[in-house]
Design a protein around this motif. Structure first.
Motif, mmCIF file in Angstrom:
data_model
loop_
_atom_site.group_PDB
_atom_site.id
_atom_site.type_symbol
_atom_site.label_atom_id
_atom_site.label_comp_id
_atom_site.label_asym_id
_atom_site.label_seq_id
_atom_site.Cartn_x
_atom_site.Cartn_y
_atom_site.Cartn_z
ATOM 1 N N GLU A 36 0.813 -1.222 0.000
ATOM 2 C CA GLU A 36 0.000 0.000 0.000
ATOM 3 C C GLU A 36 0.845 1.270 0.000
ATOM 4 N N TRP A 46 0.606 -2.238 -12.655
ATOM 5 C CA TRP A 46 -0.451 -2.228 -11.649
ATOM 6 C C TRP A 46 0.151 -1.827 -10.300
ATOM 7 N N ASP A 49 -0.135 -4.258 -6.321
ATOM 8 C CA ASP A 49 -0.778 -5.537 -6.648
ATOM 9 C C ASP A 49 -0.026 -6.726 -6.056
ATOM 10 N N TRP A 53 -4.887 -8.902 -8.592
ATOM 11 C CA TRP A 53 -5.623 -7.754 -9.104
ATOM 12 C C TRP A 53 -7.084 -8.103 -9.347
ATOM 13 N N GLN A 58 -11.220 -2.920 -10.892
ATOM 14 C CA GLN A 58 -9.983 -2.218 -11.266
ATOM 15 C C GLN A 58 -9.253 -1.712 -10.027
ATOM 16 N N ASN A 59 -8.965 -2.660 -9.112
ATOM 17 C CA ASN A 59 -8.237 -2.314 -7.899
ATOM 18 C C ASN A 59 -7.412 -3.511 -7.421
ATOM 19 N N ASN A 60 -6.688 -3.328 -6.349
ATOM 20 C CA ASN A 60 -5.806 -4.383 -5.837
ATOM 21 C C ASN A 60 -6.481 -5.230 -4.757
ATOM 22 N N GLN A 61 -7.791 -5.379 -4.857
ATOM 23 C CA GLN A 61 -8.565 -6.146 -3.877
ATOM 24 C C GLN A 61 -9.268 -7.330 -4.555
#
Length: 194
Positions: A36, A46, A49, A53, A58-61
């Protein structure tokens, strides 16, 4: 002991539950990506990540909100030594969650293509794809063909209908794609029936 933590398998599905007691052992963060800090530390395109991904959000979760991706990850790499749940095919493996399906298990060609590209760019040697449909998609075919030519082994589910994937009128895709480097896996019951 079977398998190796050096083998990275991208699970292109609904994500993976990070806190699942059978999966945690084989979820390994990317060595060169901080979680983070808002920076693409490994330069793969990205940010943050380290644990995969989510191409739906469209996020790292890439947390599983359906269960299917976690189920597939467990077949491959559930913990052998915690005396809970099941045992995966491999004792050691690096599972990479790549969320390309939403909470209903639905996705698009676009998210699938993004997921395959991501798997390649993050160094996965294998991509697991346990989904499909009955329409031949030329764009998905081309991307999968190119990915296998670059060395990505793609393992796909043959589908749940028991149909003949060599017959275009019954085929489930991508299992019905004729691509060297793509393995279609089917299931048989105790009587040897598909």
């Amino acid at each position: 002991s079977t398998g190796s933590a050096q083998v990275k398998v991208a699970i292109l599905d609904t994500g993976i539950k990070f806190d699942h007691e059978d999966i945690q052992k084989n979820l390994r963060p990317a060595q060169t990506e901080l979680v983070e800090n808002g920076v693409d530390d490994d330069g793969n395109g990205w940010k943050d990540d380290a644990f995969g991904w989510n191409f739906i959000g469209q996020n790292n979760q890439p947390e599983d909100d359906n269960g299917h991706g976690t189920f597939c990850a467990g077949i491959l790499g559930a913990d052998w030594n915690n005396e809970k749940g099941s045992r995966g095919v491999l004792e050691k493996v690096s599972l990479l969650p790549v969320k390309v399906l939403d909470h209903l298990g639905q996705g698009s060609t676009a998210t699938a293509i993004e997921g395959i590209d991501y798997a390649l760019k993050t160094g996965a040697q294998i991509a697991n794809i346990s989904w499909g449909g009955n329409q031949f998609d030329p764009a998905l075919y081309q991307v999968m063909k190119e990915a296998t030519q670059k060395g990505l082994l793609i393992v796909v589910a043959a589908g749940n209908s028991g149909g003949d994937n060599d017959d275009p009128s019954e085929a489930i895709y991508p299992a019905g794609f004729s691509i060297p480097g793509l393995i279609s896996v089917a299931a048989y019951d105790a009587k040897g029936e598909r």
